[in-house]
Design a protein around this motif. Structure first.
Motif, PDB file in Angstrom:
ATOM      1  N   TRP A 102      59.121  25.409  24.249  1.00 28.69           N
ATOM      2  CA  TRP A 102      58.882  26.486  25.217  1.00 28.69           C
ATOM      3  C   TRP A 102      58.268  27.697  24.514  1.00 28.69           C
ATOM      4  CZ3 TRP A 102      60.855  31.445  25.347  1.00 28.69           C
ATOM      5  CH2 TRP A 102      60.611  32.172  26.507  1.00 28.69           C
ATOM      6  N   GLU A 106      54.704  29.445  25.224  1.00 32.44           N
ATOM      7  CA  GLU A 106      54.638  30.850  25.648  1.00 32.44           C
ATOM      8  C   GLU A 106      53.762  31.676  24.701  1.00 32.44           C
ATOM      9  OE1 GLU A 106      55.553  32.385  28.264  1.00 32.44           O
ATOM     10  OE2 GLU A 106      56.888  30.970  29.247  1.00 32.44           O
ATOM     11  N   GLU A 158      60.738  32.493  35.556  1.00 35.10           N
ATOM     12  CA  GLU A 158      59.504  31.709  35.329  1.00 35.10           C
ATOM     13  C   GLU A 158      58.664  31.663  36.605  1.00 35.10           C
ATOM     14  OE1 GLU A 158      58.233  30.561  32.595  1.00 35.10           O
ATOM     15  OE2 GLU A 158      59.897  30.398  31.180  1.00 35.10           O
ATOM     16  N   GLU A 188      53.740  28.400  33.450  1.00 36.51           N
ATOM     17  CA  GLU A 188      54.968  29.019  33.982  1.00 36.51           C
ATOM     18  C   GLU A 188      55.581  28.116  35.049  1.00 36.51           C
ATOM     19  OE1 GLU A 188      55.392  31.022  31.883  1.00 36.51           O
ATOM     20  OE2 GLU A 188      54.055  32.760  31.805  1.00 36.51           O
ATOM     21  N   HIS A 191      57.484  25.410  33.354  1.00 40.17           N
ATOM     22  CA  HIS A 191      58.733  25.971  32.813  1.00 40.17           C
ATOM     23  C   HIS A 191      59.757  26.140  33.933  1.00 40.17           C
ATOM     24  CE1 HIS A 191      56.129  27.965  29.465  1.00 40.17           C
ATOM     25  NE2 HIS A 191      56.291  26.672  29.263  1.00 40.17           N
TER      26      HIS A 191
HETATM   27 FE   LIG Z   1      57.039  30.510  30.985  1.00 34.38          FE
END
Ligand SMILES: [Fe+2]
Ligand SMILES: [Fe+2]
Length: 311
Positions: A102, A106, A158, A188, A191
């Motif tokens: 993650w 990001e 998110e 996003e 996520h």
């Molecule tokens: Fe994200």
């Protein structure tokens, strides 16, 4: 929640983390951030014999500049988010693999938004750098959220960032910015799906506690960018422009997740879980009413402005 209970819950959720990690890795695209930046527009600043930044160089409107800057500074604070997730999810097994995956994904977001803004002279680079320093010096402290609260928070957060990037891209009026922010919004979204699925699994393992966590996170939701200098003023401009406002927060962020989790149909709740659900229903009513008032007031202010322009 005691440390022992948290440990047990981490173990119970580990299978869902593993399965969703596999699903995520299969669907996440290894996209290249440099492909989204119009490098040919770039030129030197003063120290290398070029021109300093000045506002007329920016093709972006003042509000588009503000929205892009807020999105970028929010992404910039990644070291804090990484530390928070590492503390909450741990470094072991599938949880640990997810935290690093993650974080790596990001990391692309801030770097390519910054490249875009510097190359296009979209924002004042000195002001941006000072704001970045201040944001990271403030850091982001989630306040030691327990595991289920953290999972509920990041689901909403998110989705909120996905909507915010997508709407900022549309608002920018620059097809290159829109393409870049749409690409980031797709990350996003993935996520959000990961965390949304974890909350779904948690609702099966510990329905009442998970419901309590969701209620707490809906009522106490704060955007991760809240530590950015001048955030309240900037968020108000972003809301007035319809990029991210209470109506969008209620309709496009909170409600889709609650519907997906079937919060108001879930069975197996104890007395506390039922109470949490009632509190949630009340909180949603309040949020919806505030959103309606905001939209009304914005329309009135807009009508006054239009009348002023005509007069
Ligand atoms: Fe994200
Ligand atoms: Fe991001």
């Amino acid at each position: 929640m005691t440390a022992l209970e948290t440990r047990a819950l981490l173990n119970q959720l580990e299978a869902a983390v593993g399965a969703n990690l596999d699903r995520h890795l299969a669907s996440a695209e290894a996209w290249m951030p440099h492909e989204y930046v119009p490098w040919s527009e770039g030129r030197n600043f003063t120290a290398l014999g070029g021109e300093p930044w000045s506002v007329e160089q920016s093709k972006l409107s003042p509000i588009a500049r503000t929205a892009l800057e807020v999105n970028l500074l929010t992404e910039d604070n990644l070291p804090s988010y990484h530390a928070e997730l590492g503390r909450t999810f741990g470094r072991e097994g599938a949880w640990g693999v997810w935290v690093n995956q993650w974080t790596a994904e990001e990391g692309r977001h801030a770097s390519c938004i910054r490249d875009y803004l510097l190359v296009t002279r979209g924002v004042d680079p000195e002001e941006l750098e000072r704001a970045r320093m201040a944001t990271l010096q403030a850091g982001f402290d989630a306040g030691g959220k327990p595991l289920l609260h953290a999972c509920a928070y990041v689901s909403f957060q998110e989705l909120a960032t996905r909507v915010s990037h997508r709407n900022t891209g549309r608002y920018s009026g620059d097809p290159i910015a829109e393409k870049l922010l749409t690409r980031i919004a797709m990350d996003e979204n993935l996520h959000m799906i990961f965390y949304r699925n974890l909350v779904k699994a948690a609702l099966e393992i510990a329905p009442s506690r998970t419901l309590q966590a969701i209620t707490d996170e809906v009522t106490g939701f704060v955007m991760p960018g809240s530590v950015i200098p001048g955030f309240a003023r900037k968020a108000a401009q972003i809301a007035n422009a319809g990029i991210y406002d209470l109506r969008i927060h209620h309709d496009d962020v909170i409600m889709p997740l609650l519907r997906h989790w079937r919060i108001f149909e879930a069975g197996g709740l104890d007395a506390e879980g039922e109470r949490a659900r009632q509190d949630l229903a009340e909180a949603l009513g309040t949020l919806d009413a505030r959103a309606a008032r905001f939209v009304e007031r914005r329309a009135e202010a807009e009508a006054v402005r239009r009348a002023g322009r005509r007069g």
